[in-house]
Design an enzyme around this catalytic site. Sequence first.
Site, PDB file in Angstrom:
ATOM      1  N   ASP A 116       0.810  -1.214   0.000  1.00  0.00           N
ATOM      2  CA  ASP A 116       0.000   0.000   0.000  1.00  0.00           C
ATOM      3  C   ASP A 116       0.844   1.264   0.000  1.00  0.00           C
ATOM      4  O   ASP A 116       1.497   1.574   0.998  1.00  0.00           O
ATOM      5  CB  ASP A 116      -0.924  -0.024   1.224  1.00  0.00           C
ATOM      6  CG  ASP A 116      -1.729   1.247   1.361  1.00  0.00           C
ATOM      7  OD1 ASP A 116      -2.183   1.760   0.323  1.00  0.00           O
ATOM      8  OD2 ASP A 116      -1.903   1.722   2.493  1.00  0.00           O
ATOM      9  N   SER A 119      -0.135   4.260   2.842  1.00  0.00           N
ATOM     10  CA  SER A 119       0.129   4.228   4.277  1.00  0.00           C
ATOM     11  C   SER A 119       1.571   3.774   4.476  1.00  0.00           C
ATOM     12  O   SER A 119       2.247   3.382   3.521  1.00  0.00           O
ATOM     13  CB  SER A 119      -0.849   3.295   4.999  1.00  0.00           C
ATOM     14  OG  SER A 119      -0.679   1.953   4.589  1.00  0.00           O
ATOM     15  N   ASN A 121       2.845   1.918   7.591  1.00  0.00           N
ATOM     16  CA  ASN A 121       3.132   0.904   8.609  1.00  0.00           C
ATOM     17  C   ASN A 121       2.853  -0.505   8.101  1.00  0.00           C
ATOM     18  O   ASN A 121       1.982  -0.715   7.259  1.00  0.00           O
ATOM     19  CB  ASN A 121       2.281   1.141   9.855  1.00  0.00           C
ATOM     20  CG  ASN A 121       2.739   2.341  10.651  1.00  0.00           C
ATOM     21  OD1 ASN A 121       2.341   3.468  10.368  1.00  0.00           O
ATOM     22  ND2 ASN A 121       3.577   2.108  11.648  1.00  0.00           N
ATOM     23  N   TRP A 123       1.449  -4.037   9.454  1.00  0.00           N
ATOM     24  CA  TRP A 123       0.766  -4.691  10.564  1.00  0.00           C
ATOM     25  C   TRP A 123       0.143  -6.002  10.116  1.00  0.00           C
ATOM     26  O   TRP A 123      -0.248  -6.162   8.967  1.00  0.00           O
ATOM     27  CB  TRP A 123      -0.279  -3.783  11.215  1.00  0.00           C
ATOM     28  CG  TRP A 123      -1.452  -3.361  10.374  1.00  0.00           C
ATOM     29  CD1 TRP A 123      -1.608  -2.174   9.724  1.00  0.00           C
ATOM     30  CD2 TRP A 123      -2.644  -4.106  10.124  1.00  0.00           C
ATOM     31  NE1 TRP A 123      -2.819  -2.136   9.080  1.00  0.00           N
ATOM     32  CE2 TRP A 123      -3.479  -3.302   9.302  1.00  0.00           C
ATOM     33  CE3 TRP A 123      -3.094  -5.382  10.501  1.00  0.00           C
ATOM     34  CZ2 TRP A 123      -4.729  -3.742   8.866  1.00  0.00           C
ATOM     35  CZ3 TRP A 123      -4.345  -5.808  10.056  1.00  0.00           C
ATOM     36  CH2 TRP A 123      -5.146  -4.984   9.253  1.00  0.00           C
ATOM     37  N   TYR A 161      -8.231   4.459   9.849  1.00  0.00           N
ATOM     38  CA  TYR A 161      -8.636   4.402   8.453  1.00  0.00           C
ATOM     39  C   TYR A 161     -10.027   5.006   8.344  1.00  0.00           C
ATOM     40  O   TYR A 161     -10.665   5.322   9.357  1.00  0.00           O
ATOM     41  CB  TYR A 161      -8.650   2.963   7.935  1.00  0.00           C
ATOM     42  CG  TYR A 161      -7.305   2.293   7.962  1.00  0.00           C
ATOM     43  CD1 TYR A 161      -6.256   2.780   7.191  1.00  0.00           C
ATOM     44  CD2 TYR A 161      -7.077   1.178   8.761  1.00  0.00           C
ATOM     45  CE1 TYR A 161      -5.014   2.169   7.216  1.00  0.00           C
ATOM     46  CE2 TYR A 161      -5.834   0.556   8.787  1.00  0.00           C
ATOM     47  CZ  TYR A 161      -4.808   1.061   8.009  1.00  0.00           C
ATOM     48  OH  TYR A 161      -3.579   0.460   8.038  1.00  0.00           O
ATOM     49  N   ASP A 302      -1.985   5.467  -5.546  1.00  0.00           N
ATOM     50  CA  ASP A 302      -2.329   4.600  -4.417  1.00  0.00           C
ATOM     51  C   ASP A 302      -2.584   3.175  -4.876  1.00  0.00           C
ATOM     52  O   ASP A 302      -3.591   2.878  -5.512  1.00  0.00           O
ATOM     53  CB  ASP A 302      -3.573   5.161  -3.727  1.00  0.00           C
ATOM     54  CG  ASP A 302      -3.982   4.354  -2.509  1.00  0.00           C
ATOM     55  OD1 ASP A 302      -3.199   3.488  -2.078  1.00  0.00           O
ATOM     56  OD2 ASP A 302      -5.086   4.586  -1.997  1.00  0.00           O
ATOM     57  N   THR A 305      -6.007   0.749  -3.398  1.00  0.00           N
ATOM     58  CA  THR A 305      -7.416   0.743  -3.786  1.00  0.00           C
ATOM     59  C   THR A 305      -7.545   0.471  -5.269  1.00  0.00           C
ATOM     60  O   THR A 305      -6.673   0.837  -6.058  1.00  0.00           O
ATOM     61  CB  THR A 305      -8.107   2.082  -3.446  1.00  0.00           C
ATOM     62  OG1 THR A 305      -9.475   2.016  -3.821  1.00  0.00           O
ATOM     63  CG2 THR A 305      -7.452   3.241  -4.175  1.00  0.00           C
TER      64      THR A 305
END
Length: 520
Positions: A116, A119, A121, A123, A161, A302, A305
Site C-alpha cells: 500500500d 500508508s 506501517n 501490521w 482508516y 495509491d 485501492t
Amino acid sequence: RQSSFTLNTSRGAKMLERALLVAALAACCSAVPFQGKGKGPHSLKMTKLDRTPRQELRMMAAKDPKLAERLASTLDKHYSMVGVPHGTGIHNFMDAQYYVDIGLGTPAQSFKVVPDTGSSNLWVPSSKCKFTEIPCDLHSKYWAKQSSTYVANGTDFAIQYGTGACSGFLSTDTLTFGGVGIKSQTFAEVTHEPGIAFIAAKFDGILGLAFDSIAVDHVAPPFDNMVAQSLVDEPVFSFYINRHEGEGELVLGGTNPAHYQGPLTWVPLTNQTYWEFALDSVAVGGVPVSCGGGMGCHAIADSGTSLLAGPKEAIETINQKIGAVGIAEAQCKAVVDQYVDEFIDEIVNKKTPKDICTQLQLCPGKQCILCKTLVRQVIDVVAANETRDEIHENLYKACAQIPSPGGEAAVDCDALPSLPNVDFVIAGKQFTLAPEQYILKMSQQGADVCLSGFMAIDLPPALGPFWILGDVFMGAYYTAFDWGKKRVGFAPSVDSPPAPRGPHSTHKRLTPGSPGCRRP
C-alpha cells in the site's frame, strides 16, 4: 541477483464491482532462485483477488441478508448492511484487491498483505487477539514465541482508516519481503480490527510503502529499511498491473521495461507523506471537470485501492457524462420496469404493500424493503389519478433519489464504444483513460455487468481538490516510485487497451533469459 515471490489470490465467483489488476508473468528473471542477500532488483509476481472486501460483503448480503445485517449492526455501527462506510477518510481497504506474500520471524511465518503506497506501517493480526475478535480468527496470526529473532517492543499502536481504527502493539523481527531478509523490522501486532471489512478481506494485513513522516509511532517503513540495509541498489520500486490476465509485478529496486512503453514521465512530489504530486487538470471528452482555471489539484498514486477517486462534484459530472447511474438506482429501476403493472393492478384491488410484495415473491428477500417502498409510492400517485406512464416516470424519479453505497455506479455495457475518454494532465503531459480502461466489466449471474471505475470521496475542504489514482489508473500506466529522488513516474503499460483510434499495444511476457529489470 534477483528473487521473486507470489501475490496469491483467493479463488471464487466474479466480483460485483470491477475486475482490476495485474498480469501473469515470470518477470525479471523470476525463474532464477534467490541465492543470498542480493541487491535486486527483486521481482514479486502479483495475482488479483477475485473479490474486494466490499464485493465479498455484497455477496454475503445477497446470499444471506439477515446474516449480513447482523454482522453490520453487531460489529460496526458505521457500516450499512453491505459493509459500506457512511464516512470515508483518505484511506480504507474496502476496495483493496491485491496482496503479496511476506514472512515474519525465524522460521518465517507467512502472511498475505496489501502493498500500500497510501500508508506507511506494516501490521498483521496478533496471536494475542481476544477470541471475540472475529477478523483475527479468520486470518493468519503472528506468534512471537515461535520466532528465534523476535524482539519485544510493546509500544501501543493505533492507526485510523476511513472505516475505523486498528490497534495493538509494536514488535520487532526479521521481515522476508521479495525473497530478502530485512533485519529488525518493527511492525504492529494488531489485536483489534474494526468493522466487517476485515472479516471479508482475503488478506491478513497491510504493508505500507509511503513515507516515514506519516508512519504511526515513527516506525521506519519496510522499504526504508531495505534501502538502509543496502538490500537494493537503487531506492526505487514499481508496479505493473495487468487488468486482463489477473496477475502483475511489484519490483523492488528498479523498474521492468518489458512492461511499459517508452520512457517514464517523472513527476516531482509536492508532499513527502503520501506519494503526492500536482494534477494539472481532469477532462471528459475534452471538457474540463476539475483542477481547471490554473488552480490545479493534488493527487496521490495509491496501490491500496482498485478505484479512481475524486471530489464529489467532479465524479458526479464524469459519471453523468459516461451515462453511469448509481447501483441502487439501477436495481430500483429494474424492479420498476418488471413489476410496475402488477403494482398498479393490485393496488386497485386494495391489497397492502406487504401482500403485493409477498405475492410477487419479493418478500421476504433482499428486495422486500425496496418493493414495499415502491408500492407505497405507487399508492400516492394512483390516488392523484396519474396515468401509467406518469406513474412509471415518477417511480424512476424516486429511484434516482436512492443513494448508492460507496458511490458505485453502473454503465450500459453496450454503450462502451461511444463513451468519451477521460484525460488527466500531469506535469504538462496528458494521460488518457479509454472506456475500456475506466469501465470495470465482469460477469454476474451469467450476464455482463459494467461499473464505473470512478468514486467520490469527501475530504476536509482544507485539503483542496484531491484525487486518488488507484488501480484504474495504475492498470493503464506503469507506475514507479522513486524514494531517493522523491518523484513518481508513469508510462503506458504494455497491455493497456488503446484509446479509440489509437495503436494497439501487445502484451509481452518475460521468460528466463529475456531482458530483466532495470533501474531508472
